[in-house]
Each structure stands twice: as C-alpha cells, then as structure tokens.
Design a protein around this motif. Structure first.
Motif, PDB file in Angstrom:
ATOM      1  N   THR A 163      56.953  29.352  86.449  1.00 13.38           N
ATOM      2  CA  THR A 163      57.147  28.391  85.338  1.00 13.38           C
ATOM      3  C   THR A 163      55.966  27.750  85.000  1.00 13.38           C
ATOM      4  O   THR A 163      55.528  27.079  86.000  1.00 13.38           O
ATOM      5  N   VAL A 164      55.241  27.930  83.740  1.00 11.45           N
ATOM      6  CA  VAL A 164      54.054  27.286  83.178  1.00 11.45           C
ATOM      7  C   VAL A 164      54.148  26.508  82.307  1.00 11.45           C
ATOM      8  O   VAL A 164      55.088  26.882  81.450  1.00 11.45           O
ATOM      9  N   GLY A 165      53.604  25.399  81.927  1.00 10.79           N
ATOM     10  CA  GLY A 165      53.838  24.678  80.790  1.00 10.79           C
ATOM     11  C   GLY A 165      55.391  24.045  80.987  1.00 10.79           C
ATOM     12  O   GLY A 165      55.625  23.616  82.199  1.00 10.79           O
ATOM     13  N   ILE A 166      56.153  23.877  79.955  1.00 11.62           N
ATOM     14  CA  ILE A 166      57.238  23.408  80.230  1.00 11.62           C
ATOM     15  C   ILE A 166      58.351  24.557  80.567  1.00 11.62           C
ATOM     16  O   ILE A 166      58.954  24.487  81.500  1.00 11.62           O
ATOM     17  N   THR A 167      58.499  25.565  79.630  1.00  7.05           N
ATOM     18  CA  THR A 167      59.486  26.793  79.777  1.00  7.05           C
ATOM     19  C   THR A 167      58.467  27.984  79.773  1.00  7.05           C
ATOM     20  O   THR A 167      59.288  29.176  79.637  1.00  7.05           O
ATOM     21  N   GLY A 168      57.258  27.973  79.819  1.00 10.94           N
ATOM     22  CA  GLY A 168      56.568  29.250  79.676  1.00 10.94           C
ATOM     23  C   GLY A 168      56.890  29.972  80.910  1.00 10.94           C
ATOM     24  O   GLY A 168      57.429  29.404  82.065  1.00 10.94           O
ATOM     25  N   GLN A 169      57.044  31.387  81.016  1.00  9.41           N
ATOM     26  CA  GLN A 169      57.110  32.293  81.933  1.00  9.41           C
ATOM     27  C   GLN A 169      55.982  33.087  82.575  1.00  9.41           C
ATOM     28  O   GLN A 169      55.395  33.903  81.523  1.00  9.41           O
ATOM     29  N   LEU A 170      55.737  33.033  83.605  1.00  9.04           N
ATOM     30  CA  LEU A 170      54.397  33.990  84.185  1.00  9.04           C
ATOM     31  C   LEU A 170      55.115  34.776  85.420  1.00  9.04           C
ATOM     32  O   LEU A 170      55.453  34.193  86.538  1.00  9.04           O
ATOM     33  N   TRP A 171      55.380  35.961  85.216  1.00 11.86           N
ATOM     34  CA  TRP A 171      56.294  36.939  86.169  1.00 11.86           C
ATOM     35  C   TRP A 171      55.233  37.883  86.603  1.00 11.86           C
ATOM     36  O   TRP A 171      54.480  38.573  85.962  1.00 11.86           O
ATOM     37  N   HIS A 172      55.587  38.080  88.135  1.00  8.05           N
ATOM     38  CA  HIS A 172      54.348  39.021  88.872  1.00  8.05           C
ATOM     39  C   HIS A 172      55.171  39.808  89.524  1.00  8.05           C
ATOM     40  O   HIS A 172      56.106  39.839  90.298  1.00  8.05           O
ATOM     41  N   TRP A 173      55.114  41.349  88.992  1.00  3.86           N
ATOM     42  CA  TRP A 173      55.558  42.476  89.219  1.00  3.86           C
ATOM     43  C   TRP A 173      54.630  43.166  90.528  1.00  3.86           C
ATOM     44  O   TRP A 173      53.645  43.635  89.903  1.00  3.86           O
ATOM     45  N   ARG A 174      54.701  42.975  91.856  1.00  2.91           N
ATOM     46  CA  ARG A 174      54.019  43.437  92.576  1.00  2.91           C
ATOM     47  C   ARG A 174      53.902  45.074  92.524  1.00  2.91           C
ATOM     48  O   ARG A 174      54.954  46.041  92.458  1.00  2.91           O
ATOM     49  N   GLY A 175      52.678  45.559  92.507  1.00  2.23           N
ATOM     50  CA  GLY A 175      52.279  47.046  92.158  1.00  2.23           C
ATOM     51  C   GLY A 175      51.790  47.810  93.723  1.00  2.23           C
ATOM     52  O   GLY A 175      51.635  47.093  94.748  1.00  2.23           O
ATOM     53  N   ALA A 176      51.760  48.889  93.689  1.00  7.25           N
ATOM     54  CA  ALA A 176      51.260  49.734  94.841  1.00  7.25           C
ATOM     55  C   ALA A 176      49.577  49.280  95.116  1.00  7.25           C
ATOM     56  O   ALA A 176      49.447  49.367  96.621  1.00  7.25           O
ATOM     57  N   ALA A 177      49.127  48.779  94.246  1.00  6.91           N
ATOM     58  CA  ALA A 177      47.655  48.334  94.412  1.00  6.91           C
ATOM     59  C   ALA A 177      47.373  46.932  93.614  1.00  6.91           C
ATOM     60  O   ALA A 177      48.121  46.726  92.631  1.00  6.91           O
ATOM     61  N   SER A 178      46.539  46.268  93.701  1.00 12.94           N
ATOM     62  CA  SER A 178      46.188  45.175  93.037  1.00 12.94           C
ATOM     63  C   SER A 178      44.758  45.084  92.572  1.00 12.94           C
ATOM     64  O   SER A 178      44.122  43.894  92.447  1.00 12.94           O
ATOM     65  N   LEU A 179      43.833  45.973  92.636  1.00 13.74           N
ATOM     66  CA  LEU A 179      42.350  46.386  92.103  1.00 13.74           C
ATOM     67  C   LEU A 179      42.415  45.972  90.586  1.00 13.74           C
ATOM     68  O   LEU A 179      41.454  45.408  90.368  1.00 13.74           O
ATOM     69  N   LYS A 180      43.404  46.547  89.904  1.00 15.19           N
ATOM     70  CA  LYS A 180      43.367  46.437  88.228  1.00 15.19           C
ATOM     71  C   LYS A 180      44.841  45.856  88.023  1.00 15.19           C
ATOM     72  O   LYS A 180      45.426  46.506  87.216  1.00 15.19           O
ATOM     73  N   PRO A 181      44.692  44.522  87.941  1.00 15.07           N
ATOM     74  CA  PRO A 181      45.815  43.923  87.607  1.00 15.07           C
ATOM     75  C   PRO A 181      45.934  43.787  86.052  1.00 15.07           C
ATOM     76  O   PRO A 181      44.834  43.714  85.428  1.00 15.07           O
ATOM     77  N   VAL A 182      47.362  43.955  85.625  1.00 22.15           N
ATOM     78  CA  VAL A 182      47.466  44.190  83.968  1.00 22.15           C
ATOM     79  C   VAL A 182      48.295  42.940  83.669  1.00 22.15           C
ATOM     80  O   VAL A 182      49.289  42.480  84.400  1.00 22.15           O
ATOM     81  N   VAL A 183      47.866  42.272  82.342  1.00 27.00           N
ATOM     82  CA  VAL A 183      48.696  41.160  81.934  1.00 27.00           C
ATOM     83  C   VAL A 183      49.251  41.587  80.605  1.00 27.00           C
ATOM     84  O   VAL A 183      48.594  42.004  79.654  1.00 27.00           O
ATOM     85  N   LEU A 184      50.556  41.557  80.554  1.00 29.79           N
ATOM     86  CA  LEU A 184      51.176  41.904  79.335  1.00 29.79           C
ATOM     87  C   LEU A 184      51.957  40.711  78.634  1.00 29.79           C
ATOM     88  O   LEU A 184      52.578  40.055  79.505  1.00 29.79           O
ATOM     89  N   MET A 185      51.588  40.524  77.331  1.00 35.03           N
ATOM     90  CA  MET A 185      52.119  39.216  76.991  1.00 35.03           C
ATOM     91  C   MET A 185      52.881  39.022  75.762  1.00 35.03           C
ATOM     92  O   MET A 185      53.034  40.010  74.889  1.00 35.03           O
ATOM     93  N   ALA A 186      53.514  38.248  75.663  1.00 38.98           N
ATOM     94  CA  ALA A 186      54.517  37.959  74.194  1.00 38.98           C
ATOM     95  C   ALA A 186      54.921  36.583  74.316  1.00 38.98           C
ATOM     96  O   ALA A 186      54.629  35.834  75.277  1.00 38.98           O
TER      97      ALA A 186
END
Length: 452
Positions: free
Chosen positions: A66-89
């Motif tokens: 949880t970031v801010g008051i009720t903002g959500q930041l979810w981390h889906w671990r992938g097979a690698a972490s060299l090129k992380p992607v952020v999908l937002m709404a």
C-alpha cells in the motif's frame, strides 16, 4: 465451428465476464478530493477489497504494498528482473455534478445496450479491470511472466496527488529502473482526425507541463457610482485580452510530425496531401494547424486559459483587488520559467502581480524507435488489428509523469476503443464503455505480458 468463430466466442465470454466485474468496481464511490479528509475512505477500502475478490489468482500471486493512503503497488515476480515493467491505472474518479443528468445512475454500474455505464468506466476503471483480468487469467494457469511486473493503481490521480510519487520512491529505493511504464492517456480513437477513417491508436510519449498562474491587480476601490477610468478589474481584463491577442508561438514538434506522417500513410488522397504539408517542422506549419481548431492548436503551442475570476464582493462596490487564475499547458519546447516570462512579456504591465500556484514541467519525450514502442504496436495489432498506432504529446496530465524520473520509456495508452461522444463523456455525463472493448483490452495486456 471455425477457429475464428471460436476466438470470437471466447472473446465475447471474456468481455461479458469482465463487464460484471467492472460494474462492481464502479459501484465503489472512489471520488478523490484535493482535501483528502473529505474523501469517503470506506469506499476506497471497499474498492481495494473488490480488486482482491474479483481477481483472486493475480491477487494471490503478487506481493501487495500500500502506498499513499489506499494506492496499490503489486509485484508479480517474473523469471527475470532485468527489464521490469510497470502497468498503471487509477482507482479514483472525478465527482459527479448532478446524478439526475445521467441516463443511468453514475455509481450503479448498470449494464445495458451493450455497454457498462458509470463514472470511471473509461477513466480509468475500465483500463484497470482489463489489466487485472489479463493478469488474473494468466496467473490462474500458473503462468510466470518473463520479467518482473509491477501493477500500480493510484488513489489520487484526478487531484494530482502524491501517491504516484511515493510509488516512484518505493521503486527507486529498491533499485528498480522500469524498462517500460504504461499508463492511461491515449486510446483507440475513431472520429479523432478529419479525413482519417481508420481507428487510430494514439500513444502518448510525453505530456505538456501544467502551470496555474495567479494574476492580481489592486486599486483604491470605492463606490461604483463614480468609477475610475481604469481600475483593477480593467487592468486584469486588459491582461486577458493581450494574452488572447498574442498567443504563444506555434510549431510542429518532431513527435507531432511523426504522428501526421503516419496518419497520412493511410488517409485518402487530398487528406494525405494536406497532412504531408503540415507534417513539416517549424512555425509555418504550426500556425496553419493552430487555425484549424482548439485541439490542433493545443498540439502545437503553449495554451493559456483564463479560468477563475475574482473581483468585488458587492454589486455597487469597486474592486480593491481583481484577479484571474490562468491554467497554462506548457509545450514540450518550453519550461515553467519560460512560460511565466512569456506571460509577463505579453501582458507588459508591471502593476500586475504574478504568483505561481502550482507547476509541473513538461515530461521528457520517450522514444518511438525502440523495442518498447514496438511491443505496444504489436500488442495493439493483436487487440485492434484495424488501428493505426501513432505517437502524440498529451495535453492532459497523468500519474505517468512521475515515473519519468526512473524510466526513459514511459507511455500513455489504454487499449479501449472510443468515438468522439465517448471521449467527451470522460469527466462529463453518461460515461460508458462498450462491452466488446473490454475483451479487446484483455487481449492487449495478455499479449504484452506473454511477450516479456
């Protein structure tokens, strides 16, 4: 049944299933306010709970923060972490002025006439639901993305709140430089460009800056029966008129050039010729576009809009103080400082006081000739085969601008088809999304996630 008809049927089933889920999210009255103490905190909490309940597979596969008051930041671990992607709404929506003006109550989540109706259907819960449905359906099969994926769902985007900045700080502290950031912004637009009949997938590669500038003038005041020749109100009125008569210079930026060139590649003969003529760098083509209408003008120059006016408190009292707030959208070739200087120069009145109320610099321009933009184009071809992908500079603001601090590849696009009337319903009345577009949005995000 042919393979094609099987795909269509599957897409219809996804769309209908997601329509019901989106309706549940719309029923959460997540109206954000500049004063956050005025928000209904229980509705925001209910919305987060609904996200978990409606999309259990992905909710169970991620680390939730949880970031801010009720903002959500979810981390889906992938097979690698060299090129992380952020999908937002974003979860929050703008207020509704009068629910009586709506064909369907704005927070009822009505499903009728092939559409999901309600505040946030397009801005931005429809996009949020597509992201989660795509990830949920993949997570339910045991799918693991090729790279780390972060989902960020802000809770104060509509009020330019601080939650997105906190999410950026969270990622920076953990050494996460996103390879790709994708937020709302552009869409698959029809009826957007005169003479261009094909739907156009407009992908924002930057955002204009925003400046709220207060102009104030003072005078002796007095009784309205003996008005002076030139008081505080007249001084402010003259300033507004001077800004209108001398707009900021227009120019075709290379991003706009590329957009026009791509549009011209599929346009009919005369339109193609016209687009080629204006797809030239410099002021001449910019001034031509600026005369076409308000939206083309906003694409090629810094714009100044007088919004809030202040004067006397009484009908028979001369104003001792008059003021106007200017909402200025700064072209990517300008800065906050140059915009303020440009206003001062045009007004040319040392007796008017200028105060910056809030300011954000234009966002850096993300490249078009790169793997990230190519992935967005490929995902769009998968979900909307008839659409032409074009880059553009957004006139509005999104949470994405904060992420430019940690990524060079920040884009703004929601894979939902919208005609002119639907785009006009955003922040207006009778907002709705076509149910088939939800299935297409899911297809877009599934393709993107599988391609990492």
């Amino acid at each position: 049944m042919t393979p094609t008809s099987h795909v269509v049927q599957a897409s219809d089933e996804v769309s209908l299933r997601l329509a019901a889920k989106l309706a549940e999210l719309i029923r959460c009255r997540t109206v954000s306010r500049p004063d956050r103490t005025l928000e209904d905190r229980a509705e925001f909490t209910r919305h987060v709970r609904a996200m978990n309940d409606l999309f259990p597979a992905i909710a169970g596969a991620v680390e939730q923060h949880t970031v801010g008051i009720t903002g959500q930041l979810w981390h889906w671990r992938g097979a690698a972490s060299l090129k992380p992607v952020v999908l937002m709404a974003h979860q929050d929506v703008v207020p509704v002025e009068s629910e009586d003006d709506w064909e369907h109550p704005p927070f009822e989540g009505a499903i009728a006439d092939g559409r999901v109706h309600g505040r946030g259907a397009l801005d931005d819960k429809g996009d949020l639901a597509c992201i989660l449905e795509a990830a949920d359906s993949l997570a339910a099969t045991g799918f693991v993305p090729g790279q780390d994926v972060y989902f960020f769902f802000g809770d104060c985007e509509e009020t330019a709140g601080a939650t997105a900045a906190e999410a950026v700080d969270f990622l920076r502290e953990r050494g996460v430089p996103p390879w790709l950031v994708l937020d709302e912004g552009g869409a698959v637009a029809s009826q957007a460009f005169p003479g261009v009949n094909a739907p156009v997938g407009v992908i924002g590669v930057s955002e204009k800056g925003i400046l709220d500038l207060l102009l104030e003038a003072e005078d002796a005041g007095g009784h309205a029966s003996a008005p002076p020749a030139f008081g505080a109100v007249q001084r402010i009125a003259r300033a507004i008129l001077r800004l209108q008569r001398r707009p900021f210079p227009a120019g075709v930026h290379p991003v706009t050039q590329e957009m026009l060139k791509r549009l011209g590649s599929t346009a009919p003969g005369l339109v193609r010729t016209a687009l080629r003529l204006v797809a030239r760098p410099g002021r001449a083509a910019g001034e031509v576009l600026a005369r076409v209408g308000a939206e083309p003008a906003a694409m090629v120059r810094t714009t100044v809009a007088a919004t809030e006016l202040q004067g006397s408190d009484g009908t028979n009292v001369l104003a001792r103080r008059a003021a106007v707030t200017l909402n200025i959208r700064i072209a990517v070739t300008e800065t906050v400082a140059s915009a303020v200087a440009g206003v001062r120069r045009r007004i040319a009145d040392p007796r008017i006081r200028h105060t910056v109320l809030s300011a954000t610099e234009p966002s850096p321009i993300s490249p078009v000739d790169c793997d990230q933009f190519a992935l967005l184009e490929a995902s769009m071809r998968h979900s909307h085969p008839a659409a032409l992908a074009v880059p553009y500079i957004m006139m509005a603001a999104t949470d994405a601008r904060f992420f430019a601090a940690i990524s060079e590849h920040v884009y703004r696009f929601a894979p939902l088809g919208m005609d002119k009337a639907q785009r006009g319903s955003i922040h207006g009345t009778n907002e709705s999304v076509a149910i088939p577009e939800l299935g297409k949005g899911v297809a877009f995000y599934q393709y993107l996630l599988r391609s990492l």
